[in-house]
Enzyme design. Structure first.
Site, PDB file in Angstrom:
ATOM      1  CG  HIS A   1      16.931 -20.661 -45.330  1.00 50.22           C
ATOM      2  ND1 HIS A   1      16.108 -21.740 -45.237  1.00 50.22           N
ATOM      3  CD2 HIS A   1      17.727 -20.686 -44.227  1.00 50.22           C
ATOM      4  CE1 HIS A   1      16.375 -22.388 -44.118  1.00 50.22           C
ATOM      5  NE2 HIS A   1      17.335 -21.770 -43.479  1.00 50.22           N
TER       6      HIS A   1
ATOM      7  CG  ASP B   1      15.024 -21.789 -48.657  1.00 47.52           C
ATOM      8  OD1 ASP B   1      16.074 -22.423 -48.626  1.00 47.52           O
ATOM      9  OD2 ASP B   1      14.361 -21.463 -47.642  1.00 47.52           O
TER      10      ASP B   1
ATOM     11  CD  GLU C   1      14.000 -27.284 -35.848  1.00 50.40           C
ATOM     12  OE1 GLU C   1      14.058 -26.183 -36.425  1.00 50.40           O
ATOM     13  OE2 GLU C   1      14.492 -28.320 -36.320  1.00 50.40           O
TER      14      GLU C   1
ATOM     15  CG  HIS D   1      17.092 -27.442 -33.470  1.00 49.65           C
ATOM     16  ND1 HIS D   1      17.247 -26.192 -34.005  1.00 49.65           N
ATOM     17  CD2 HIS D   1      17.039 -28.296 -34.523  1.00 49.65           C
ATOM     18  CE1 HIS D   1      17.288 -26.275 -35.325  1.00 49.65           C
ATOM     19  NE2 HIS D   1      17.151 -27.544 -35.662  1.00 49.65           N
TER      20      HIS D   1
ATOM     21  CG  ASP E   1      11.537 -23.532 -36.657  1.00 48.27           C
ATOM     22  OD1 ASP E   1      10.746 -22.584 -36.837  1.00 48.27           O
ATOM     23  OD2 ASP E   1      12.618 -23.642 -37.274  1.00 48.27           O
TER      24      ASP E   1
ATOM     25  CG  ASP F   1      17.399 -31.326 -37.088  1.00 44.21           C
ATOM     26  OD1 ASP F   1      16.317 -31.510 -36.512  1.00 44.21           O
ATOM     27  OD2 ASP F   1      17.749 -30.224 -37.538  1.00 44.21           O
TER      28      ASP F   1
HETATM   29  C1  XLS Z   1      18.108 -26.416 -39.189  1.00 45.81           C
HETATM   30  C2  XLS Z   1      17.274 -25.292 -38.792  1.00 45.81           C
HETATM   31  C3  XLS Z   1      16.909 -24.347 -39.935  1.00 45.81           C
HETATM   32  C4  XLS Z   1      16.378 -23.059 -39.402  1.00 45.81           C
HETATM   33  C5  XLS Z   1      16.388 -21.954 -40.394  1.00 45.81           C
HETATM   34  O1  XLS Z   1      18.272 -27.402 -38.479  1.00 45.81           O
HETATM   35  O2  XLS Z   1      16.143 -25.772 -38.154  1.00 45.81           O
HETATM   36  O3  XLS Z   1      16.012 -24.961 -40.788  1.00 45.81           O
HETATM   37  O4  XLS Z   1      15.093 -23.187 -38.901  1.00 45.81           O
HETATM   38  O5  XLS Z   1      17.647 -21.672 -40.862  1.00 45.81           O
HETATM   39 NI    NI Z   2      14.420 -24.679 -37.655  1.00 45.58          NI
HETATM   40 NI    NI Z   3      16.306 -27.981 -37.517  1.00 51.48          NI
END
Ligand code: XLS
Ligand code: NI
Ligand code: NI
Length: 437
Positions: free
Chosen positions: A102, A105, A269, A272, A297, A308
């Protein structure tokens, strides 16, 4: 003298399944061919900047516990440069071809946008030369439009257009930095694009706004000639109670509704998907079966906890099922296996970062090998295609080609009577998978 941040740790090598060395790969060997393609090219592993170099181990009940050697300098920009150098030392030792960040970061936010952007430029310049020296590439960049207090009520979905404008400015810059670093993709994860209370929320207005932001991003991408793929990362909740990008199916519907379908793909992900009440392979299948899977992800949640947790993926069933979907749909292409995962609060030593990534890479390497063997033997595929074979002939074919009508099917049943019962053979199929694992 270049600073060393991971002293005493050398290049991580493949030693094979019998090795007892915790700092060696047991299954991942970058150059090994699986189905004609190297593991490195199949998996395209990526290390994330946020958890790995910016994570502090804090949780809602306590602050930072990691004392990172790259976080010692008094000056925030010196810390940023140290973190970038530490990242490249880590990535080079681990041997992943990609990383991801990001904007916030890699360079800390300053008091105004102009200075913040200047800081980014400085770090991007450093990253560029480190990428070149190490031969490491950027899988994706993204913008953090959720941590700063200005984004408390959302970024693109904020009721205040001034905040919308701030998010737009941030995304513009982050996309330009991603282009500058040759990023293969650019990700949108709408951290606070959702609501916590419907009493103060105009849901339709917020979604129209979000679509406008994405449309502007598509225009800007074309304007600057950024060639990467734009990705949306679904997540159902956290930090907001309800996030608009709930899951893969919801995001695909959103993209269709707003004419964005051809300009985006999805970044799926694991944790998620499970927060949305799906398995990882479910959401991967939803995206991949439409040709809309852009990248993944990789992580794992905890079925006993409802948030999460972003643990490293070590569950062989999950990596195997994920790789089955990915292989079936032609691989990750421009995407990669991005470790959006963090070590536990108690795993505060820098060496724990190595153990975590080695475990994740080995788990995916095994998943890949198992999925490849299964797909080459074809037992599962054969079963599934046989299960639906009725739609290739006779009445099934007439249904699928649009020839049959309700009246025709009524006549069919009146003549043929009751359909024959056929088992789905779930247990047999699960046993087949276990044979390969
Ligand atoms: C958060 C997300 C984040 C994204 C990128 O839960 O996974 O890390 O991958 O913004
Ligand atoms: Ni992510
Ligand atoms: Ni995440």
């Amino acid at each position: 003298m270049m600073k060393q941040f991971f002293k005493g740790i050398g290049k991580i090598r493949y030693e094979g399944p019998d090795s007892k060395n915790p700092l060696a790969f047991k299954h991942y060997r970058a150059s090994e061919k699986v189905g004609g393609k190297s593991m490195e090219a199949h998996l395209r592993f990526s290390v994330v900047f946020w958890h790995t170099f910016r994570g502090t181990g804090s949780d809602p009940f306590g602050g930072a516990v990691y004392d990172r050697p790259w976080d010692e300098a008094a000056d925030p920009m010196e810390r940023a440069e140290d973190a970038m150098r530490a990242a490249f030392e880590f990535i080079t030792k681990l041997g992943t071809p990609f990383y991801a960040w990001h904007d916030r970061d890699i360079a800390p936010e300053a008091d105004d946008l102009r200075e913040t952007n200047r800081r980014l430029d400085r770090i991007v310049k450093l990253a560029r030369s480190l990428q070149r020296d190490a031969g490491v590439k950027l899988l994706w960049g993204t913008s953090n439009c959720f941590s700063h207090p200005r984004f408390t009520h959302g970024a693109g979905t904020n009721p205040d257009p001034h905040v919308f404008a701030y998010a737009a400015a941030q995304i513009k810059k982050a996309m330009e930095c991603t282009k500058e670093l040759g990023g293969a993709n650019y990700v949108f994860w709408g951290g606070r694009e959702g609501y916590s209370n419907l009493l103060n929320t105009d849901m339709k207005q917020e979604q129209d706004q979000m679509a406008r932001l994405l449309q502007m991003a598509v225009e800007h991408k074309k304007k600057i000639g950024f060639r990467g793929t734009l990705l949306v990362e679904p997540k159902p909740k956290e930090p907001t109670k309800h996030q608009y990008d709930y899951d893969a199916a919801t995001v695909l519907g959103f993209l269709r509704k707003y004419g964005l379908y051809d300009d985006f793909k999805l970044n799926i992900e694991a944790n998620h998907a499970t927060l949305a009440g799906h398995s990882y392979e479910h959401d991967l299948t939803v995206a991949a079966s439409e040709g809309m899977l852009g990248s993944i992800d990789a992580n794992r949640g905890d079925y006993l906890l409802g948030w999460d947790t972003d643990q490293f993926p070590t569950d062989l069933y999950s990596t195997t099922y994920a790789m089955m979907v990915i292989l079936k749909h032609g691989g990750l292409r421009r995407g990669g296996v991005n470790f959006d995962a963090k070590v536990r609060r108690g795993s505060f030593d820098p060496v724990d970062l190595f153990h975590a990534h080695i475990g994740g890479m080995d788990a995916f390497a095994r998943g890949l090998k198992i999925a490849d063997r299964m797909s080459r033997d074809g037992l599962l595929e054969d079963f599934v295609s046989e299960r639906y074979a009725g739609y290739k002939r006779g009445v099934g074919r007439r249904i699928m080609t649009g020839k049959a009508t309700l009246a025709e099917l009524e006549r069919y049943v009146l003549k043929q009577g009751e359909p024959e019962k056929r088992s789905g053979r779930e247990e047999m199929l699960e046993n087949i998978v276990n044979r390969y694992i």
